[in-house]
Every structure is written in structure tokens, then in C-alpha cells.
Design an enzyme around this catalytic site. Sequence first.
Site, PDB file in Angstrom:
ATOM      1  N   LYS A  20     -13.140   2.794 -17.082  1.00  0.00           N
ATOM      2  CA  LYS A  20     -14.238   3.484 -17.768  1.00  0.00           C
ATOM      3  C   LYS A  20     -15.466   4.278 -17.324  1.00  0.00           C
ATOM      4  O   LYS A  20     -15.432   5.645 -18.364  1.00  0.00           O
ATOM      5  CB  LYS A  20     -14.799   2.868 -19.252  1.00  0.00           C
ATOM      6  CG  LYS A  20     -13.895   2.783 -20.356  1.00  0.00           C
ATOM      7  CD  LYS A  20     -14.343   2.705 -21.443  1.00  0.00           C
ATOM      8  CE  LYS A  20     -13.655   2.222 -22.585  1.00  0.00           C
ATOM      9  NZ  LYS A  20     -12.603   1.102 -22.571  1.00  0.00           N
ATOM     10  N   SER A  61     -18.999  -1.784 -26.917  1.00  0.00           N
ATOM     11  CA  SER A  61     -18.361  -3.603 -26.719  1.00  0.00           C
ATOM     12  C   SER A  61     -18.880  -3.762 -25.390  1.00  0.00           C
ATOM     13  O   SER A  61     -18.804  -4.727 -25.169  1.00  0.00           O
ATOM     14  CB  SER A  61     -17.143  -3.839 -27.338  1.00  0.00           C
ATOM     15  OG  SER A  61     -16.356  -3.353 -26.630  1.00  0.00           O
ATOM     16  N   GLU A  70      -1.454  -3.603 -27.379  1.00  0.00           N
ATOM     17  CA  GLU A  70      -2.576  -3.947 -28.510  1.00  0.00           C
ATOM     18  C   GLU A  70      -2.773  -5.277 -28.320  1.00  0.00           C
ATOM     19  O   GLU A  70      -1.799  -6.433 -28.579  1.00  0.00           O
ATOM     20  CB  GLU A  70      -2.714  -3.287 -29.660  1.00  0.00           C
ATOM     21  CG  GLU A  70      -2.777  -1.773 -30.007  1.00  0.00           C
ATOM     22  CD  GLU A  70      -2.789  -1.854 -31.788  1.00  0.00           C
ATOM     23  OE1 GLU A  70      -3.962  -0.812 -31.900  1.00  0.00           O
ATOM     24  OE2 GLU A  70      -1.336  -2.124 -32.063  1.00  0.00           O
ATOM     25  N   GLY A 127      -5.114  -7.510 -33.481  1.00  0.00           N
ATOM     26  CA  GLY A 127      -5.299  -5.883 -33.946  1.00  0.00           C
ATOM     27  C   GLY A 127      -4.976  -5.530 -33.812  1.00  0.00           C
ATOM     28  O   GLY A 127      -4.658  -4.106 -32.892  1.00  0.00           O
ATOM     29  N   ASP A 132      -3.604  -2.452 -35.494  1.00  0.00           N
ATOM     30  CA  ASP A 132      -3.313  -1.213 -35.676  1.00  0.00           C
ATOM     31  C   ASP A 132      -2.677   0.099 -35.575  1.00  0.00           C
ATOM     32  O   ASP A 132      -2.103   1.062 -36.061  1.00  0.00           O
ATOM     33  CB  ASP A 132      -5.057  -0.534 -36.775  1.00  0.00           C
ATOM     34  CG  ASP A 132      -5.926  -0.503 -34.722  1.00  0.00           C
ATOM     35  OD1 ASP A 132      -6.198  -1.687 -34.377  1.00  0.00           O
ATOM     36  OD2 ASP A 132      -6.038   0.821 -33.831  1.00  0.00           O
ATOM     37  N   SER A 148      -6.837  -3.167 -16.656  1.00  0.00           N
ATOM     38  CA  SER A 148      -7.125  -1.703 -16.711  1.00  0.00           C
ATOM     39  C   SER A 148      -9.130  -2.197 -16.741  1.00  0.00           C
ATOM     40  O   SER A 148     -10.152  -1.357 -16.165  1.00  0.00           O
ATOM     41  CB  SER A 148      -7.393  -1.557 -18.205  1.00  0.00           C
ATOM     42  OG  SER A 148      -8.013  -2.491 -19.227  1.00  0.00           O
TER      43      SER A 148
HETATM   44  C1  LIG Z   1     -12.044   0.184 -23.258  1.00  0.00           C
HETATM   45  C2  LIG Z   1     -11.039  -0.797 -22.650  1.00  0.00           C
HETATM   46  C3  LIG Z   1      -9.541  -0.583 -22.776  1.00  0.00           C
HETATM   47  C4  LIG Z   1      -9.198   0.174 -24.192  1.00  0.00           C
HETATM   48  O1  LIG Z   1      -9.359   1.645 -24.067  1.00  0.00           O
HETATM   49  P1  LIG Z   1      -9.081   2.931 -25.173  1.00  0.00           P
HETATM   50  O2  LIG Z   1      -8.836   4.057 -24.342  1.00  0.00           O
HETATM   51  O3  LIG Z   1     -10.187   2.131 -26.102  1.00  0.00           O
HETATM   52  O4  LIG Z   1      -8.001   2.429 -25.890  1.00  0.00           O
HETATM   53  C5  LIG Z   1      -8.212  -1.545 -21.969  1.00  0.00           C
HETATM   54  N1  LIG Z   1      -8.940  -1.975 -20.437  1.00  0.00           N
HETATM   55  C6  LIG Z   1     -10.483  -2.165 -21.333  1.00  0.00           C
HETATM   56  C7  LIG Z   1     -10.760  -3.077 -19.834  1.00  0.00           C
HETATM   57  C8  LIG Z   1     -11.368  -1.145 -21.691  1.00  0.00           C
HETATM   58  O5  LIG Z   1     -13.065  -0.832 -21.488  1.00  0.00           O
END
Ligand SMILES: *Cc1c(COP(=O)(O)O)cnc(C)c1O
Length: 334
Positions: A64, A89, A215, A219, A221, A315
Site C-alpha cells: 500500500k 482498516s 478473496e 467475503g 463479493d 501483499s
Molecule cells: C489492502 C490489502 C489487500 C487488498 O488490496 P486491495 O487493493 O484493497 O484489493 C491485500 N493484502 C494486504 C496486506 C492489504 O493491506
Amino acid sequence: MSATSHTAATPVALPTYADVEAAARRIEGHAHRTPVLTSRTVDELFGAQVFFKCENFQRMGAFKFRGAFNALSRFTPEQRRFGVVAFSSGNHAQAIALSARILGMPSTIVMPKDAPAAKIAATRGYGGQIVLYDRYTEDRLQIGRDLAEKHGLTLIPPFDHPDVLTGQGTAAKELFDEVGALDAVFTPLGGGGLLSGTALSTRALSPKAKLYGVEPEAGNDGQQSFRSGTIVTIDTPRTIADGAQTPHLGDITFALIRQHVDDVLTATDAELVDAMGFFASRMKMLVEPTGCLGFAAAKAMKDQLKGQRVGIVISGGNVDMARFCELVGAAAAA
Ligand SMILES: *Cc1c(COP(=O)(O)O)cnc(C)c1O
């Protein structure tokens, strides 16, 4: 689980891979170029060549930072003076707070009361002003908009924004730049910033690759939306994957996902815990539950990946140590 749907507004112009390239230039020297790791154990288990893009080693512990820094770098001097407001979050909050500090502007972060303590503390530590809300009863978007209006702040949403999602797409760009074209790519999916940005890089650099978003099963969706062709909204799902508890995709992210993604898959909380334990014991790294989504889904369909070159985006790695021990310890004892 109640589900409602609405038709996405058609955005005027969707972002392109050229925007991902521009984002890559903006974040260079500020974001880490994260490592791509491999595991002989995984390769043997899959009968494939698997490349992990490790965004758990990104600044503030998740991809992010890329989107947040890219978006804030584009603020006008006037916008910088009043600063940014974000709702999140956790990881987007930290990313915005850290990026704002680096760029010398104030930040206000609207966070759910039940966000992991480590994420709230880290956001405060990066200099963000915190406003807490109840994610099951209050509307964070409304709170964010009110703050923006009252104090002249610029709202940067966590995924449905061109500068955010093209920033997120730089992780996959780096992966392809490093290992070349792939046969299949898996990324976690919440609101779709990471997946839609990854889609732009994938279609430019490895056009034939199958691209999957993953996902939490509780959830799904995004899966419902992808398969029905219209954005489906669900109640905030209860899952350990706190980074993917979004109730619906964004208009821009959904448009890109529909166009470029091959399918949306799901993983159970038990599969995520299993993956967390695997990453810790075999690859010596800490991955948060949401960060395990791609690997969990790839592992479940490993028989279809035999002989292929597979990319998996990990991620993020932000998980309370107590929480990690509770989840992985309970599974190990069972
Ligand atoms: C935000 C986040 C996601 C999901 O990313 P999106 O861009 O909302 O789909 C997945 N893994 C981590 C660690 C995140 O912080």
C-alpha cells in the site's frame, strides 16, 4: 449474508499501463524494490516454478505504500498545505501516514476501532492523527468526507482511485521486469486496487498470463461481482484476512478487473493459517493472513499449474505477534 448490487458508473477514462510506468518513476528511491523469492519446497510441491513477490518487505510492511506515495506525490502545493484524510482498516492508513510524513504534509486517518493494535500504533507512530469508528455500524466514507469538507483535506480512498491503483501496479511491474513473462499470476483481492494495478502490468508485460484475484471465502463479493458482471455489496465479512474485509469493489477497479482478470478465487481462513505457518517455518518470513490469499489459492489448484511459471504476490506482513502465535500455534497443536 445479504447481498445487494448496483451498476457501476462508467468512468470517463480508465488508467493505463503508461500510468503505472509514471507511478514507478515517482516512487523510485522512496519505495523498496522488494525481493522476489523462490522455494525449492514449493517448486517440488507444485511441480512448477513459483516466484513470490514479497511486499511484506515493503516500507511499512505492505504494497500500500506504493499507491499512497504515488497519490500524495501528485498533490498541488495547496493540497499539501491542508493535508490528506484516509479511511482504512490498517495498511492504507500506515501507508498514507508515512507518505505524508515523507512529503511533509499533515494526515488524518479514520480507522475501525477493532483494527489490529499494531496497525493503529504504527499509524500513530508515523504521525497520523487517528479518528476511530465502528466498522459494523458506522459509514467510514461519510466520516472521511465530512472531515475533508470541514478542514479542506483531500480524501485518498484505499483502492478506487487511479493514482492509488496504478501505484499498486508497480509491484507486478517489478516482478515481470525481474523474472520475465509468467503463465499464471495470483494476487490477494480486497477492494481491487492491487488486482487492477497488477492487471495493467500483466496485460502489458505478460499478456498471455492467466491472472487470478483471491478473496477470503467469507467475503466473496468480488467473485460474485466478477461472475455476475455487476458490483455486488455484502455485509462486512468476518474473516482473519482483515486487509480484504471490503464489502464491495470500486467502480474503477471493477471495470479493470472485468476487462483483464481471468477469474476470482477464494481461500478459507484455515488455508490462510496453514500458509502463514508454511511461510514462517519454511521461508523464514512473517506474512499477515491477507498476504497469504494468493499462495493459498494457487496451492489449492496446483495440479493445474504443473510445468508452469507462476507469480504470487505476497501483499503484506503486518500482524500482531500475539495474534500470529494464537492462529499458527492453535493450528500446529491441532
Ligand atoms: C489492502 C490489502 C489487500 C487488498 O488490496 P486491495 O487493493 O484493497 O484489493 C491485500 N493484502 C494486504 C496486506 C492489504 O493491506
